[in-house]
Design a protein around this motif. Structure first.
Motif, PDB file in Angstrom:
ATOM      1  N   LEU B  15       1.155  -1.121   0.208  1.00 30.77           N
ATOM      2  CA  LEU B  15       0.079   0.259  -0.172  1.00 30.77           C
ATOM      3  C   LEU B  15       0.963   1.431   0.121  1.00 30.77           C
ATOM      4  N   ALA B  16       1.917   1.158   0.612  1.00 28.53           N
ATOM      5  CA  ALA B  16       2.807   2.238   1.110  1.00 28.53           C
ATOM      6  C   ALA B  16       3.893   2.513  -0.371  1.00 28.53           C
ATOM      7  N   VAL B  17       3.996   0.991  -1.298  1.00 28.28           N
ATOM      8  CA  VAL B  17       4.534   1.642  -2.649  1.00 28.28           C
ATOM      9  C   VAL B  17       3.054   2.606  -3.460  1.00 28.28           C
ATOM     10  N   VAL B  18       2.267   1.494  -3.544  1.00 30.21           N
ATOM     11  CA  VAL B  18       1.143   2.430  -4.522  1.00 30.21           C
ATOM     12  C   VAL B  18       1.151   3.475  -3.602  1.00 30.21           C
ATOM     13  N   ALA B  19       0.957   4.458  -2.583  1.00 33.53           N
ATOM     14  CA  ALA B  19       0.718   5.615  -2.096  1.00 33.53           C
ATOM     15  C   ALA B  19       1.666   6.061  -2.742  1.00 33.53           C
ATOM     16  N   VAL B  20       2.967   6.000  -2.578  1.00 30.93           N
ATOM     17  CA  VAL B  20       3.970   6.749  -3.120  1.00 30.93           C
ATOM     18  C   VAL B  20       4.791   6.440  -5.027  1.00 30.93           C
ATOM     19  N   LEU B  21       3.857   5.413  -5.131  1.00 30.92           N
ATOM     20  CA  LEU B  21       3.712   6.023  -6.733  1.00 30.92           C
ATOM     21  C   LEU B  21       2.589   7.318  -7.172  1.00 30.92           C
ATOM     22  N   ILE B  22       1.585   7.310  -6.550  1.00 27.31           N
ATOM     23  CA  ILE B  22       0.115   8.061  -6.731  1.00 27.31           C
ATOM     24  C   ILE B  22       1.359   9.497  -6.530  1.00 27.31           C
ATOM     25  N   ILE B  23       1.435   9.646  -5.361  1.00 30.80           N
ATOM     26  CA  ILE B  23       2.307  11.056  -5.206  1.00 30.80           C
ATOM     27  C   ILE B  23       3.338  11.294  -6.023  1.00 30.80           C
ATOM     28  N   THR B  24       4.205  10.739  -6.296  1.00 31.51           N
ATOM     29  CA  THR B  24       5.303  11.077  -7.455  1.00 31.51           C
ATOM     30  C   THR B  24       4.283  10.853  -8.618  1.00 31.51           C
ATOM     31  N   ILE B  25       3.550  10.000  -8.799  1.00 28.58           N
ATOM     32  CA  ILE B  25       3.091  11.090 -10.154  1.00 28.58           C
ATOM     33  C   ILE B  25       2.590  12.031 -10.168  1.00 28.58           C
ATOM     34  N   ILE B  26       1.662  12.671  -9.219  1.00 25.14           N
ATOM     35  CA  ILE B  26       1.052  14.124  -9.023  1.00 25.14           C
ATOM     36  C   ILE B  26       1.593  14.900  -9.262  1.00 25.14           C
ATOM     37  N   PHE B  27       2.877  14.829  -8.784  1.00 26.21           N
ATOM     38  CA  PHE B  27       4.426  15.996  -8.687  1.00 26.21           C
ATOM     39  C   PHE B  27       4.603  16.000 -10.252  1.00 26.21           C
ATOM     40  N   LEU B  28       5.130  15.073 -10.451  1.00 26.54           N
ATOM     41  CA  LEU B  28       6.013  14.952 -11.434  1.00 26.54           C
ATOM     42  C   LEU B  28       4.584  15.366 -13.026  1.00 26.54           C
TER      43      LEU B  28
END
Lengths: 367, 319
Positions: B15-28
């Motif tokens: 879940l943490a990996v998924v959350a980090v991925l989503i946040i990364t996408i939003i920022f990038l």
């Protein structure tokens, strides 16, 4: 052969006087240990000699020249700090070479000196490491190396092994002693640990609340303390001290260690030696080894009850109930089998110390 | 001992990996958007829905760097054939490159604005960090009369939103002749950053034990030498972190640059949006300008990334 002298040194921190009229002469190659509780002014004195702290009055002389107005860098003195203070961004080699670089020495000479010191201190293998990769003992060796490498006029050490664990401390103590015997530079060493002081010092300087209490060889301060403070500060376990009262009983003198006890026998000559001294009250001090204990009743021995026994392997420390007070005695291991046992004790007059309770000064009486 | 994870730990980890991925996408996403637009042909820049797959082209950058004007009439076939490839790209966009009497192309305003940004940001960062480090060292190591008041005063300069003083500053600058000069902006940004730099560096220098310097003093060095040989290397992390923050603030500053500069000392931020092209806004050129503008910050931050990460936690956790 550097000679250091302090003359009438005074130092205030705001309204607090931390060094009070300090006078001290240190001979060349002498190993001086300043001993005292924390906050007694010993570290401030050391820092004043190093030039890290200014003094308000008096002179600090190195080889007869006043240096109190010189900057630390111009005094040619090395210091080892309690926290070692190795520069973290430099390797061990660079740390040791650092003081030499300040002198503008050539690279080749620096290299020779660093390797020589590293050999003496057995840190050659560590030269390429960063301080963070060293053990406590090695850090301390490097710190000493950095101090020694410049061949300074004097070495100052501020509790250099205080941060190490007990076993390592003992080992490093021996190493510092060996090093001093080999290199022989004038050293001032600050500690609150009296065992360190006794084992290392040529002379011990005992300080209390900014006042120099006594200066003497370890033997002198142990066997002939000039004040109650020194008597109780030096020696472990602590010297037994109590206000004493005297009773003249014709053939002998009885000294009551506690008002409720039967009194210990002392030779009559004590009266003559006291001769009116101790007007402020008399205190009797006796080290645990000066309390003689016997299982059988003997002439001059008083029956007492053993209260607490601390077995220390080589010997025991036994608390004897004397009246309402306690007298700690040092006995062979297992000499008193269990607490509550009644044994017989006397105070060895030759090892007794007498003090004026009011002034705390020793009366200098030896029997 | 091998780490054994329970099922719930594994789930949490995923879940943490998924959350980090989503946040990364939003920022990038905005960075992707700018980068993509910078390489799009003009007609694809504003399509709805957005064009994702396209043939990247370099024309926005050509247009960004060269002076051009609206085509009155189509170039002749000869003109078109003779023109170098990059000029044809401009023709294709319905514009032509402005040439001087000798037929040389002229640069647009962008390169000089970019240089101005570099000059102003680097100079003010060096000044703010340098002065801030020295000031912080003084406060950290010496007894300064009224130290707390001074520090509060330094901080208080940041309590007002800077734009509030924009008009008085503008009038003062006009009086001193500092409007539209590099020096003017450098002074302004240095003043902005100085209080920040002093406070941040004081935190870092307070963490360096005094004993290091004292050791250097008894080792035969003067206080100044001890500062440069011991304190500065020890404070490198703090200096790097402070420099990044100061650089970012100076590099991105928009409001004062817009008010205080027009041509000579104008920095990139107020210039880029003014590149509306001839006619309708040319978003590809604006995106190209922005894309290039991002690069120095990315490089600077990348080079100092280790210091920065340590610096963030180092400065944040105080005794």
């Amino acid at each position: 052969m550097t000679h250091i002298e302090l003359r009438g040194v005074q130092k205030w921190f705001g309204s607090v006087q931390v060094i009070k009229d300090m006078n001290l002469e240190i001979a060349g190659n002498e190993f001086i240990v300043m001993l005292g509780q924390s906050g007694c002014g010993k570290t401030t004195t050391l820092r004043a000699v190093a030039g890290l702290e200014t003094i308000d009055e008096g002179d600090i002389l190195i080889d007869g020249k006043p240096v109190q107005h010189l900057k630390a860098s111009d005094r040619d003195i090395a210091m080892v700090f309690q926290s070692f203070s190795l520069y973290p961004h430099m390797t061990v080699y660079e740390n040791v070479a650092f003081p030499l670089r300040a002198t503008g020495m050539s690279r080749a000479d620096i290299d020779t000196s660093v390797r020589e010191v590293a050999r003496v201190l057995r840190i050659t293998d560590l030269l390429d490491r960063k301080p963070s990769a060293l053990s406590g003992g090695d850090m301390q060796r490097v710190a000493i190396g950095r101090a020694l490498v410049r061949k300074p006029k004097a070495m100052l050490m501020d509790e250099p092994i205080g941060a190490l664990d007990a076993k390592l401390r003992e080992q490093m103590r021996a190493e510092i002693k060996r090093l001093h015997m080999k290199q022989g530079s004038t050293t001032i060493y600050v500690t609150h640990d009296q065992v360190e002081a006794m084992s290392l010092a040529d002379r011990i300087v005992i300080m209390h609340e900014g006042v120099l209490q006594q200066v003497g060889t370890p033997d002198e301060v142990y066997a002939r303390p000039q004040s109650l403070f020194v008597a109780q500060f030096v020696g472990s376990p602590v010297m037994n001290v109590s206000e004493a009262t005297l009773k003249d009983e014709g053939g002998a003198v009885r000294v009551h260690y506690d008002p409720g006890d039967a009194g210990f026998e002392f030779p009559r000559e004590l009266l003559g030696k006291l001769n009116g001294h101790g007007a402020g009250g008399l205190s009797l001090g006796i080290r645990p080894e000066g309390v003689l204990v016997s299982r059988e009743p003997q002439a001059g021995y008083v029956p007492v009850e053993a209260h607490i026994i601390e077995p220390l392997g080589s010997h025991d420390i036994v608390d004897l109930k004397v009246g309402e007070g306690m007298l700690r005695a040092r006995t062979p291991a297992g000499f008193v089998p269990r607490p509550g046992e009644v044994v017989h004790a006397r105070i060895d007059p030759a090892q007794a110390h007498f003090f004026d309770t009011g002034s705390g000064k020793s009366l200098g009486i030896r029997l | 001992m091998a780490a054994v994870k329970t099922t719930s730990e594994v789930t949490l980890n995923r879940l943490a990996v998924v959350a980090v991925l989503i946040i990364t996408i939003i920022f990038l996403a905005p960075i992707y958007w700018i980068t993509a637009t910078a390489f799009k042909p003009r007609n694809l820049a504003t399509t709805i829905p957005p064009t994702v797959v396209f043939e990247p082209e370099i024309s926005p950058f050509v247009k960004l760097f060269l002076r051009r004007s609206q085509l009155r009439e189509q170039p002749t076939a000869e003109e078109y054939a003779e023109a170098p490839w990059w000029e044809r790209l401009v023709f294709d966009g319905g514009e032509k490159i402005v040439r001087d009497g000798k037929g040389n192309v002229q640069l647009s305003g962008y390169p000089s604005r970019f240089m101005n940004s570099l000059i102003v940001a680097i100079s003010s960062t060096v000044l703010a960090v340098g002065m801030g480090t020295l000031t912080a060292y003084g406060f950290s190591r010496f007894k300064v009369a009224g130290e707390q008041d001074w520090l509060f005063f330094i901080l208080s300069t940041r309590m007002l939103p800077p734009v509030v003083v924009a008009i008085p500053m503008f009038l003062m600058y006009r009086w001193f002749g500092l409007n539209d000069t590099h020096l003017g902006l450098i002074i302004l940004y240095t003043a902005f950053n100085l209080s920040f730099s002093v406070w941040l560096m004081k935190g870092f220098i307070d963490e360096i034990p005094k004993e290091y310097e004292e050791a250097a003093l008894v080792d035969g060095y003067t206080r100044m030498e001890a500062f440069f040989k011991i304190v500065l290397p020890e404070a490198a992390t703090g200096i790097a972190a402070t420099a990044v923050f100061c650089f970012l603030i100076a590099w991105n500053e928009y409001a004062f640059a817009l008010i205080m500069t027009r041509r000579d000392a104008q920095t990139a931020p107020p210039f880029i949006p003014s590149q509306v092209g001839s006619g309708l806004p040319d978003w590809t050129v604006i995106a190209a300008g922005t894309f290039l503008f991002l690069i120095p910050v990315a490089i600077f931050t990348f080079l100092l990334r280790n210091h920065l990460l340590r610096g963030m936690s180092f400065g944040a956790i105080r005794k």
